[in-house]
Motif scaffolding. Structure first.
Motif, PDB file in Angstrom:
ATOM      1  N   GLY A 196       0.780  -1.229   0.000  1.00 37.58           N
ATOM      2  CA  GLY A 196       0.000   0.000   0.000  1.00 37.58           C
ATOM      3  C   GLY A 196       0.809   1.274   0.000  1.00 37.58           C
ATOM      4  O   GLY A 196       0.241   2.368   0.116  1.00 37.58           O
ATOM      5  N   GLN A 197       2.143   1.180  -0.149  1.00 37.27           N
ATOM      6  CA  GLN A 197       2.991   2.367  -0.142  1.00 37.27           C
ATOM      7  C   GLN A 197       3.933   2.349  -1.343  1.00 37.27           C
ATOM      8  O   GLN A 197       4.329   1.287  -1.816  1.00 37.27           O
ATOM      9  N   ALA A 198       4.291   3.532  -1.817  1.00 39.68           N
ATOM     10  CA  ALA A 198       5.310   3.620  -2.858  1.00 39.68           C
ATOM     11  C   ALA A 198       6.632   3.132  -2.288  1.00 39.68           C
ATOM     12  O   ALA A 198       7.002   3.492  -1.157  1.00 39.68           O
ATOM     13  N   ILE A 199       7.350   2.305  -3.050  1.00 42.44           N
ATOM     14  CA  ILE A 199       8.602   1.740  -2.519  1.00 42.44           C
ATOM     15  C   ILE A 199       9.637   2.841  -2.285  1.00 42.44           C
ATOM     16  O   ILE A 199      10.575   2.658  -1.504  1.00 42.44           O
ATOM     17  N   GLY A 200       9.448   3.992  -2.939  1.00 39.96           N
ATOM     18  CA  GLY A 200      10.363   5.102  -2.707  1.00 39.96           C
ATOM     19  C   GLY A 200      10.278   5.673  -1.307  1.00 39.96           C
ATOM     20  O   GLY A 200      11.158   6.431  -0.890  1.00 39.96           O
ATOM     21  N   SER A 201       9.251   5.314  -0.574  1.00 36.58           N
ATOM     22  CA  SER A 201       9.123   5.794   0.806  1.00 36.58           C
ATOM     23  C   SER A 201       9.880   4.919   1.790  1.00 36.58           C
ATOM     24  O   SER A 201      10.045   5.289   2.955  1.00 36.58           O
TER      25      SER A 201
END
Length: 267
Positions: free
Chosen positions: A165-170
């Motif tokens: 559920g999150q962008a992997i960039g985070s």
């Protein structure tokens, strides 16, 4: 030493970047006047952009070494084969430029960088003493440009691709990987420009080592963060990945340049 681009160099770089987004054809390069670049710093400016655009063809051979509109050469052992069947093909043997005739095509890790065996022909003339180092310098700048493009594309992809559920960039680990690539490229680029100012074999070899290492790190990180899609030939990223893989050892391996650098430092 602080190196700052002139307004003219910035304008040249921007013109190259804008045009190469639309076309990377050989006619486009000639129209931009890349074959007329003479000074080593200007050569670096040009080849950073050629690398960012993953321009195909024997650009180092044509524009940096032979300074011709369309030419290719072999310079064993660093460039053992003719790259592309350009209008004019040569081979350097013991510092002498010979005509060469391309023969059988060989497989290449980079499909846009076609390799040919060749038949050695008549001697033409000696090459100038800085010809090899101009090739190394241009290849180094091209590698830095390739690495910068890979970093940009990988960062953008990391901000879009989601897991849990999150962008992997985070994710912290991803941020650290991208930061490491950024630092490596930021350290390599001034070494390349510094080598362009001195054109000493020591500085040119140091630039090639740093540029090759940084570009290879960018390639590995791009592959890891893109996942399986990064390996597919249909995905555009492969243009940059395969060109880095081919150019890391072109114009002298890391081992060759480390030996050359140590000889200059300790000799």
């Amino acid at each position: 030493m602080k190196f700052t681009l002139s307004d003219e160099q910035r304008q040249f770089a921007q013109a190259l970047r804008d045009t190469l987004k639309r076309s990377t054809s050989w006619d486009t390069l000639l129209a931009l006047g890349v074959q007329e670049v003479e000074s080593a710093p200007d050569l670096v400016v040009a080849f950073l952009e050629l690398g960012r655009a993953a321009v195909p063809g024997p650009v180092v051979e044509s524009f940096a070494v032979l300074r011709a509109a369309s030419a290719t050469l072999a310079w064993a052992p660093h460039i053992p084969y003719i790259v592309d069947d350009a209008d004019n093909a040569y081979a350097i043997v013991d510092g002498i430029r010979h005509r060469a005739t391309p023969k059988a095509e060989l497989s290449s890790v980079d499909p846009s960088r076609r390799l040919f065996e060749y038949e050695l022909g008549e001697a033409v003339e000696p090459v100038d003493e800085q010809a090899f180092d101009r090739g190394v310098l241009a290849c180094s700048a091209q590698l830095v440009g390739l690495g910068q493009a890979l970093l940009t594309r990988t960062r953008d992809y990391a901000l879009q691709r989601k897991q849990f559920g999150q962008a992997i960039g985070s994710f912290q680990a991803v941020k650290h990987q991208l930061a490491d690539v950024h630092v490596a490229l930021e350290l390599a680029e001034p070494l390349v420009f510094g080598a362009a100012v001195t054109m000493s074999p020591r500085d040119v070899s140091a630039a090639k080592i740093a540029a090759g290492s940084a570009a290879y790190q960018a390639m590995r990180t791009a592959l890891q963060l893109h996942g399986a899609i990064g390996y597919t030939a249909e995905f555009e990223l492969s243009r940059w990945l395969l060109k880095v893989r081919a150019l890391v050892t072109a114009w002298g391996t890391e081992a060759f340049h480390r030996e050359r650098l140590m000889a200059a430092l300790c000799g």
